[in-house]
Design an enzyme around this catalytic site. Structure first.
Site, mmCIF file in Angstrom:
data_model
loop_
_atom_site.group_PDB
_atom_site.id
_atom_site.type_symbol
_atom_site.label_atom_id
_atom_site.label_comp_id
_atom_site.label_asym_id
_atom_site.label_seq_id
_atom_site.Cartn_x
_atom_site.Cartn_y
_atom_site.Cartn_z
ATOM 1 N N ASP A 80 8.863 16.737 42.130
ATOM 2 C CA ASP A 80 9.695 17.827 42.164
ATOM 3 C C ASP A 80 9.461 18.950 41.190
ATOM 4 O O ASP A 80 9.714 18.801 40.016
ATOM 5 C CB ASP A 80 10.981 17.185 42.362
ATOM 6 C CG ASP A 80 12.221 18.152 42.464
ATOM 7 O OD1 ASP A 80 11.907 19.498 42.761
ATOM 8 O OD2 ASP A 80 13.175 17.710 42.386
ATOM 9 N N HIS A 110 16.042 18.654 50.751
ATOM 10 C CA HIS A 110 16.179 18.144 49.464
ATOM 11 C C HIS A 110 17.278 18.685 48.982
ATOM 12 O O HIS A 110 17.446 20.140 48.987
ATOM 13 C CB HIS A 110 14.931 18.405 48.461
ATOM 14 C CG HIS A 110 14.984 17.987 47.108
ATOM 15 N ND1 HIS A 110 14.642 16.489 46.794
ATOM 16 C CD2 HIS A 110 15.523 18.296 46.009
ATOM 17 C CE1 HIS A 110 15.027 16.374 45.461
ATOM 18 N NE2 HIS A 110 15.415 17.497 44.943
ATOM 19 N N MET A 116 9.668 14.291 37.968
ATOM 20 C CA MET A 116 9.996 15.762 37.695
ATOM 21 C C MET A 116 8.728 16.252 37.309
ATOM 22 O O MET A 116 8.178 15.889 36.029
ATOM 23 C CB MET A 116 11.307 15.701 36.944
ATOM 24 C CG MET A 116 12.345 15.530 37.378
ATOM 25 S SD MET A 116 12.920 16.059 39.062
ATOM 26 C CE MET A 116 12.977 17.968 38.649
ATOM 27 N N SER A 162 13.831 22.301 48.864
ATOM 28 C CA SER A 162 15.117 22.135 48.245
ATOM 29 C C SER A 162 15.769 23.500 48.473
ATOM 30 O O SER A 162 15.700 24.602 48.260
ATOM 31 C CB SER A 162 14.630 22.295 46.702
ATOM 32 O OG SER A 162 15.768 22.551 45.923
ATOM 33 N N ASP A 222 19.819 19.211 45.873
ATOM 34 C CA ASP A 222 19.738 19.315 44.411
ATOM 35 C C ASP A 222 21.368 19.212 43.815
ATOM 36 O O ASP A 222 22.111 20.307 43.960
ATOM 37 C CB ASP A 222 19.263 20.550 43.453
ATOM 38 C CG ASP A 222 17.764 20.215 43.674
ATOM 39 O OD1 ASP A 222 17.299 18.919 43.318
ATOM 40 O OD2 ASP A 222 16.965 20.886 44.162
ATOM 41 N N HIS A 264 19.403 14.433 45.264
ATOM 42 C CA HIS A 264 18.964 14.233 43.879
ATOM 43 C C HIS A 264 20.177 14.621 43.019
ATOM 44 O O HIS A 264 20.470 15.860 42.710
ATOM 45 C CB HIS A 264 17.724 15.350 43.751
ATOM 46 C CG HIS A 264 17.250 15.285 42.461
ATOM 47 N ND1 HIS A 264 16.388 16.236 41.874
ATOM 48 C CD2 HIS A 264 17.504 14.614 41.166
ATOM 49 C CE1 HIS A 264 16.121 16.153 40.647
ATOM 50 N NE2 HIS A 264 16.627 15.150 40.392
ATOM 51 N N MET A 287 23.947 19.431 40.526
ATOM 52 C CA MET A 287 24.041 19.645 39.347
ATOM 53 C C MET A 287 25.336 19.550 38.777
ATOM 54 O O MET A 287 26.155 20.371 39.346
ATOM 55 C CB MET A 287 23.154 20.931 38.743
ATOM 56 C CG MET A 287 21.614 20.926 39.369
ATOM 57 S SD MET A 287 20.666 22.387 38.595
ATOM 58 C CE MET A 287 19.148 22.223 39.755
ATOM 59 N N MET A 292 21.423 15.004 39.585
ATOM 60 C CA MET A 292 21.337 15.376 38.172
ATOM 61 C C MET A 292 22.870 15.470 37.479
ATOM 62 O O MET A 292 23.240 16.539 37.128
ATOM 63 C CB MET A 292 20.601 16.842 38.146
ATOM 64 C CG MET A 292 19.137 16.667 38.445
ATOM 65 S SD MET A 292 18.550 18.450 38.846
ATOM 66 C CE MET A 292 19.022 18.621 40.634
HETATM 67 C C1 DX5 Z 1 15.002 21.337 39.754
HETATM 68 C C2 DX5 Z 1 15.468 20.893 40.944
HETATM 69 C C3 DX5 Z 1 14.127 21.036 42.154
HETATM 70 C C4 DX5 Z 1 13.936 22.446 42.330
HETATM 71 C C5 DX5 Z 1 12.496 22.794 42.872
HETATM 72 O O1 DX5 Z 1 15.842 20.706 38.747
HETATM 73 O O2 DX5 Z 1 15.378 19.411 41.010
HETATM 74 O O3 DX5 Z 1 14.384 20.457 43.287
HETATM 75 O O4 DX5 Z 1 14.819 23.043 43.282
HETATM 76 O O5 DX5 Z 1 12.519 24.151 42.727
HETATM 77 P P1 DX5 Z 1 10.951 24.800 42.630
HETATM 78 O O6 DX5 Z 1 10.065 24.381 43.767
HETATM 79 O O7 DX5 Z 1 11.260 26.199 43.050
HETATM 80 O O8 DX5 Z 1 10.314 24.430 41.356
HETATM 81 ZN ZN ZN Z 2 15.300 18.102 42.849
#
Ligand code: DX5
Ligand code: ZN
Length: 231
Positions: free
Chosen positions: A182, A36, A140, A11, A38, A69, A40, A71
Site C-alpha cells: 500500500d 480498500h 506500507m 483505495s 482507509d 485499513h 484515519m 490507521m
Molecule cells: C495511505 C493509505 C493508502 C493510500 C494509497 O496512508 O493507506 O491506502 O490511499 O494512496 P496512493 O496509491 O495514492 O499512494
Molecule cells: Zn491503506
C-alpha cells in the site's frame, strides 16, 4: 504461479467523496477486485477520513470485499463497528494496539479476516508469534496518512523478506497469508512489486486520478501477467 491470484484493491481515499457510492460501483465495473477503505483518526496519523457509517453506506453498492485499513489508535472498539458495517477484512498497525493478539482474535470473532500493517520502519519481528492468526500482511510503502505519496524503494527488499517468511510458514504447514502492498503503487512500478512477491495491490491516486479506471487496472494486470509469465 504464486499462491494467491493477484488482487487489485483501489483505495477510495482518492475517490470523489461527493459521489462515493457511484465511484465504488464504477471502479468495480472497471475490473477492481476489492475496495480498500482507509480509516484515519488524526491521532495515529495526521489526517481524518471515514468511519463505520461510510462503510455501511457503501456496503450495498458492491459485493466486492471491503478491505478496512485502520490507521487509528486504539483499535478494539472500532473492530465490531466495522464488522457490523460490512467489512470483510480488517487490518491494523501493531503500534496502535496494546494487545495485538487480542485485537487479531477480536477481528476473527466478528467474522472478518485479520491482518497487521507494517509501517516502512516497522520490523517484521512484530509478526513472530501471531502468524497463525493472520490472513494478510499489509506492508506500507509510504508513511501512512495521505494518498499520492511516492513509493519508498526500501519497501522492495521488505516485500522479498516477507514473501520468504510467508513461503516458509506455508511450507511448514501454516495457513496461506496474503501479502498486500500500500502506497505509491503505479503502472510503472507494479511489476517490480509483483516480482518481489506481493499478491495484493492497493492503488489510490493511480486509479482514481485517471480518467479511465479500467485502462489503469488493465495495464496493471498486464504488468503483473508479464512478471508471472516471464520464464
Ligand atoms: C495511505 C493509505 C493508502 C493510500 C494509497 O496512508 O493507506 O491506502 O490511499 O494512496 P496512493 O496509491 O495514492 O499512494
Ligand atoms: Zn491503506
Amino acid at each position: 504461479m504464486r499462491q494467491h491470484p493477484a488482487v487489485i484493491a483501489p483505495s477510495i481515499l482518492s475517490a470523489d467523496f461527493a459521489r462515493l457510492g457511484e465511484e465504488v460501483q464504477n471502479v468495480i465495473k472497471a475490473g477492481a477486485d476489492w475496495i480498500h477503505f482507509d480509516v484515519m483518526d488524526n491521532h495515529f496519523v495526521p489526517n481524518l477520513t471515514m468511519g463505520p457509517m461510510i462503510c455501511e453506506a457503501i456496503r450495498p453498492c458492491t459485493e466486492a470485499p471491503i478491505d478496512v485499513h485502520l490507521m487509528c489508535q486504539p483499535v478494539d472498539a472500532l473492530i465490531p463497528m466495522f464488522a457490523k458495517a460490512g467489512a470483510n477484512l480488517i487490518t491494523f498497525h501493531p503500534e496502535a494496539s496494546a494487545h495485538i493478539d487480542r485485537s487479531l482474535q477480536l477481528i476473527h470473532d466478528h467474522g472478518c479476516q485479520a491482518g497487521l500493517v507494517l509501517n516502512p520502519a516497522t520490523p517484521l519481528q512484530v509478526l513472530d508469534y501471531v502468524l497463525d492468526k493472520i490472513d494478510m500482511i499489509l506492508l506500507m510503502s509510504v508513511n501512512p496518512g495521505f494518498g499520492g505519496q511516492s513509493f519508498i524503494p526500501s519497501a522492495l527488499q521488505k516485500i522479498k523478506d516477507t514473501r520468504a517468511l510467508i513461503d516458509k510458514w506455508v511450507q511448514q504447514g501454516g495457513q496461506k497469508i496474503r501479502l498486500e502492498v500500500d502506497g505509491g503503487v503505479k503502472i510503472d512500478n507494479i511489476a517490480q512489486i509483483r516480482a518481489a512477491g506481493a499478491d495484493t495491490f492497493v492503488a489510490g491516486s493511480a486509479v482514481f486520478g485517471a480518467y479511465d479506471y479500467g485502462d489503469v487496472i488493465s495495464q496493471m494486470r498486464a504488468q503483473i501477467y508479464q512478471v508471472d509469465h516471464a520464464n
